[in-house]
Scaffold this active site. Structure first.
Site, mmCIF file in Angstrom:
data_model
loop_
_atom_site.group_PDB
_atom_site.id
_atom_site.type_symbol
_atom_site.label_atom_id
_atom_site.label_comp_id
_atom_site.label_asym_id
_atom_site.label_seq_id
_atom_site.Cartn_x
_atom_site.Cartn_y
_atom_site.Cartn_z
ATOM 1 N N LYS A 100 30.283 25.368 28.988
ATOM 2 C CA LYS A 100 30.917 24.360 28.270
ATOM 3 C C LYS A 100 32.501 24.206 28.451
ATOM 4 O O LYS A 100 33.193 23.419 28.323
ATOM 5 C CB LYS A 100 30.822 24.546 26.895
ATOM 6 C CG LYS A 100 30.926 26.010 26.218
ATOM 7 C CD LYS A 100 29.749 26.602 26.149
ATOM 8 C CE LYS A 100 29.958 28.025 26.027
ATOM 9 N NZ LYS A 100 29.038 28.600 25.309
ATOM 10 N N VAL A 127 26.117 22.579 25.084
ATOM 11 C CA VAL A 127 26.398 22.314 23.429
ATOM 12 C C VAL A 127 25.317 22.810 22.908
ATOM 13 O O VAL A 127 23.903 22.067 23.125
ATOM 14 C CB VAL A 127 26.841 20.995 23.195
ATOM 15 C CG1 VAL A 127 27.071 20.623 21.704
ATOM 16 C CG2 VAL A 127 28.075 20.683 23.815
ATOM 17 N N ILE A 131 19.181 23.483 21.731
ATOM 18 C CA ILE A 131 18.990 22.037 21.276
ATOM 19 C C ILE A 131 19.237 21.180 22.133
ATOM 20 O O ILE A 131 20.373 20.888 22.868
ATOM 21 C CB ILE A 131 20.038 21.853 20.158
ATOM 22 C CG1 ILE A 131 20.146 23.287 19.108
ATOM 23 C CG2 ILE A 131 19.691 20.616 19.219
ATOM 24 C CD1 ILE A 131 21.000 23.066 18.110
ATOM 25 N N LYS A 200 32.831 22.638 22.513
ATOM 26 C CA LYS A 200 31.684 21.868 22.340
ATOM 27 C C LYS A 200 31.913 20.487 21.673
ATOM 28 O O LYS A 200 31.420 19.449 21.897
ATOM 29 C CB LYS A 200 30.703 22.693 21.473
ATOM 30 C CG LYS A 200 30.225 23.764 22.197
ATOM 31 C CD LYS A 200 29.388 24.896 21.688
ATOM 32 C CE LYS A 200 28.800 25.990 22.398
ATOM 33 N NZ LYS A 200 28.615 26.974 21.687
ATOM 34 N N GLY A 297 21.713 32.525 23.377
ATOM 35 C CA GLY A 297 20.657 33.377 23.590
ATOM 36 C C GLY A 297 20.048 32.862 24.881
ATOM 37 O O GLY A 297 20.141 31.760 25.339
HETATM 38 P P1 NDP Z 1 27.083 36.652 31.491
HETATM 39 O O1 NDP Z 1 28.363 37.268 31.608
HETATM 40 O O2 NDP Z 1 25.946 37.254 30.923
HETATM 41 O O3 NDP Z 1 26.644 36.296 33.052
HETATM 42 C C1 NDP Z 1 27.388 35.755 33.926
HETATM 43 C C2 NDP Z 1 27.181 36.265 35.404
HETATM 44 O O4 NDP Z 1 27.914 35.578 36.115
HETATM 45 C C3 NDP Z 1 27.422 37.632 35.408
HETATM 46 O O5 NDP Z 1 26.286 38.495 35.832
HETATM 47 C C4 NDP Z 1 28.671 37.879 36.093
HETATM 48 O O6 NDP Z 1 28.634 39.037 36.982
HETATM 49 C C5 NDP Z 1 28.392 36.673 37.138
HETATM 50 N N1 NDP Z 1 29.639 36.393 37.955
HETATM 51 C C6 NDP Z 1 30.958 35.973 37.221
HETATM 52 N N2 NDP Z 1 31.718 35.769 38.092
HETATM 53 C C7 NDP Z 1 31.126 35.495 39.387
HETATM 54 C C8 NDP Z 1 31.540 35.194 40.837
HETATM 55 N N3 NDP Z 1 32.704 35.006 40.979
HETATM 56 N N4 NDP Z 1 30.605 35.126 41.479
HETATM 57 C C9 NDP Z 1 29.271 35.538 41.372
HETATM 58 N N5 NDP Z 1 28.861 36.025 40.147
HETATM 59 C C10 NDP Z 1 29.846 35.837 39.126
HETATM 60 O O7 NDP Z 1 27.453 35.274 30.985
HETATM 61 P P2 NDP Z 1 26.150 34.176 30.191
HETATM 62 O O8 NDP Z 1 25.058 34.263 30.877
HETATM 63 O O9 NDP Z 1 26.093 34.606 28.706
HETATM 64 O O10 NDP Z 1 27.082 32.968 29.988
HETATM 65 C C11 NDP Z 1 27.045 32.081 31.311
HETATM 66 C C12 NDP Z 1 27.680 30.850 30.830
HETATM 67 O O11 NDP Z 1 26.759 30.384 29.895
HETATM 68 C C13 NDP Z 1 29.025 30.925 30.039
HETATM 69 O O12 NDP Z 1 29.701 29.601 30.410
HETATM 70 C C14 NDP Z 1 28.635 30.759 28.642
HETATM 71 O O13 NDP Z 1 29.556 30.128 27.631
HETATM 72 C C15 NDP Z 1 27.335 29.932 28.707
HETATM 73 N N6 NDP Z 1 26.603 29.927 27.703
HETATM 74 C C16 NDP Z 1 26.283 31.119 27.256
HETATM 75 C C17 NDP Z 1 25.051 31.364 26.263
HETATM 76 C C18 NDP Z 1 24.288 32.595 25.695
HETATM 77 O O14 NDP Z 1 23.791 32.444 24.853
HETATM 78 N N7 NDP Z 1 24.845 33.607 26.356
HETATM 79 C C19 NDP Z 1 24.460 30.125 25.657
HETATM 80 C C20 NDP Z 1 25.266 28.936 26.067
HETATM 81 C C21 NDP Z 1 26.097 28.869 27.142
HETATM 82 P P3 NDP Z 1 29.515 40.361 36.009
HETATM 83 O O15 NDP Z 1 28.534 40.666 35.047
HETATM 84 O O16 NDP Z 1 29.460 41.158 37.332
HETATM 85 O O17 NDP Z 1 31.143 39.754 35.778
HETATM 86 N N1 HSE Z 2 28.878 32.307 22.595
HETATM 87 C C1 HSE Z 2 28.342 30.834 22.382
HETATM 88 C C2 HSE Z 2 27.568 30.780 21.005
HETATM 89 C C3 HSE Z 2 27.087 30.782 23.277
HETATM 90 O O1 HSE Z 2 27.482 31.921 20.224
HETATM 91 O O2 HSE Z 2 27.438 29.821 20.568
HETATM 92 C C4 HSE Z 2 26.408 29.369 23.185
HETATM 93 O O3 HSE Z 2 27.126 28.390 23.763
#
Ligand code: NDP
Ligand code: HSE
Length: 400
Positions: A100, A127, A131, A200, A297
């Site tokens: 986002k 967002v 949902i 969002k 999640g």
């Molecule tokens: P994480 O940190 O768990 O995952 C991100 C992954 O991307 C990590 O494995 C990270 O590696 C990797 N990464 C980061 N930079 C690079 C790069 N330059 N090249 C390759 N790989 C890279 O984050 P989330 O999965 O929680 O979140 C991802 C996105 O989704 C974010 O924008 C978040 O706001 C969004 N989001 C998350 C939600 C959630 O519930 N977690 C829900 C909705 C949206 P490393 O760990 O080594 O840095």
């Molecule tokens: N960190 C965000 C939250 C992830 O807690 O809502 C989902 O966008």
């Protein structure tokens, strides 16, 4: 067969791979073609992971492979996600994202680039986690003039506030639990200071208006000032405290904000607890509608990303309309917004408070040394002037 690449194998990215694998029969049927994960980009290796042989560290392997038609960007952050996304779209590869921060900052540009290259930039997961809210706004509510959106838009803060209310839990302990569960942002300040909810509501405001509402112009307050004592008062009033994102497109202009609000038991968002989020949309023909589900999640969010992958697979070479152009919306001055406020002052300042605010409704609760009350309706500007004269401990806005 449609080849898919995943950028970022963290919480959401690993969920995307799991959803595509676990529900492959359903997903392939609905996509009209088989989907195959060809690459996973990450900084790390994942020894022992069933997909370790798909992991690459050089994004050019993906961007230069003409077989890859759909890219899931689940890395997060602005850079290098912006560059990778732009390059993928310029190469005609659709991008589906949960990021986002990037959508709020560069949405109209990335959508335009996608459409110029006969592909799509979709962001259902950006967002409300799992949902469906972007697709309803883009497709189902197109007959409406949407005049208001109010939502609980952050799973981490709703989880924290719910635990504080129901278990009297400590803020830091619950935040650590939300991090363990994979709900929180890499820097959880984005959650607790309200920036994530702000991005969002900015995205929803853009889809509501069809124009661009910049997140940095939205008044934003997080939950770090909310204490256990506030919940004692909330309970005494038959209310609870929720972090709300609000957007109103009315006769006086377009207002958007994020802040904690006191809401009553009758409010549709009162029962939204834990990691759940909900978005109330008011349209001029439909009236109220509400969208509810898990706001963060691994699997719920991944499910939303994969729903976009299926949409892209069904529209290879075709553009999916999204009404969001880059003309900026001038936000109305939030100081003019009118509402009631719950106020706490030191018991010694009761007379000054009454002198400043005039007639108030006193709130009786089991808290010593304080005088607490609810004001009459007034503008934010009037409130701020009176609050300065009264020397308040804290205030929380009331959502009617
Ligand atoms: P994480 O940190 O768990 O995952 C991100 C992954 O991307 C990590 O494995 C990270 O590696 C990797 N990464 C980061 N930079 C690079 C790069 N330059 N090249 C390759 N790989 C890279 O984050 P989330 O999965 O929680 O979140 C991802 C996105 O989704 C974010 O924008 C978040 O706001 C969004 N989001 C998350 C939600 C959630 O519930 N977690 C829900 C909705 C949206 P490393 O760990 O080594 O840095
Ligand atoms: N960190 C965000 C939250 C992830 O807690 O809502 C989902 O966008």
């Amino acid at each position: 067969m449609i080849q898919v690449a995943v950028l970022g194998y963290g919480t959401v990215g690993s969920g995307v791979v799991e959803v595509i694998e676990k529900n492959k029969e359903e997903i392939n049927k609905k996509s009209g073609e088989e989907l195959n994960i060809k690459y996973i980009l990450d900084l790390r290796d994942f020894p022992g992971d069933p997909y370790e042989d798909k992991v690459v560290h050089d994004v050019n392997r993906i961007l230069d492979d003409p077989q890859v038609q759909i890219v899931c960007e689940t890395m997060g952050g602005l850079r290098p996600a912006y560059d990778f996304t732009k390059r993928a779209l310029l190469a005609g590869k659709s991008v589906c994202t949960s990021n986002k921060e990037l959508v709020a900052a560069h949405g109209p540009e990335l959508i335009r680039i996608a459409h110029e290259n006969k592909c799509n930039y979709l962001f259902e997961a950006s967002v409300g986690g799992g949902i469906p809210i972007i697709r309803p706004l883009n497709y189902s509510l197109t007959a409406e003039k949407i005049d208001a959106i109010t939502g609980i838009l952050n799973g981490t803060t709703n989880y924290i506030l719910s635990k504080m209310e129901k278990e009297g839990a400590d803020f830091a302990d619950v935040l650590a639990k939300a991090q363990e569960k994979g709900y929180a942002e890499k820097n959880p300040e984005a959650d607790v200071e309200g920036h994530d909810a702000c991005r969002k509501i900015a995205i929803l405001s853009c889809l509501m208006s069809g124009k661009n509402v910049r997140a940095e112009n939205i008044y934003t307050e997080g939950i770090t000032g909310i204490t256990a004592t506030d919940f004692i008062y909330a309970r005494a009033m038959g209310k609870t405290i929720k972090l709300l994102g609000k957007s109103v497109n009315g006769e006086d202009g377009f207002y958007a904000m994020v802040a904690p609000f006191l809401i009553s038991r009758e409010h549709p968002l009162y029962m939204v607890n834990g990691v759940f989020n909900a978005v109330c949309v008011h349209g001029n023909m439909l009236g109220d509608s509400m969208y509810y589900g898990r706001g963060a999640g691994k699997l719920p969010t991944a499910s939303a990303v994969v729903s976009d992958v299926v949409d892209c697979a069904r529209h290879i070479g075709k553009v999916i309309m999204c009404f969001w152009d880059d003309q900026e919306v001038a936000l109305a001055d939030m100081e003019r917004m009118r509402r009631r406020f719950f106020v706490r002052v030191d018991a010694k300042r009761e007379r000054e408070a009454i002198a400043a605010f005039g007639s108030v409704s006193v709130v009786e609760a089991d808290v010593s040394g304080e005088f607490a009350f609810v004001t009459n309706e007034m503008s934010e500007k009037e409130f701020n002037e009176k609050a300065e004269a009264a020397g308040i401990i804290s205030r929380i806005r009331i959502e009617e």
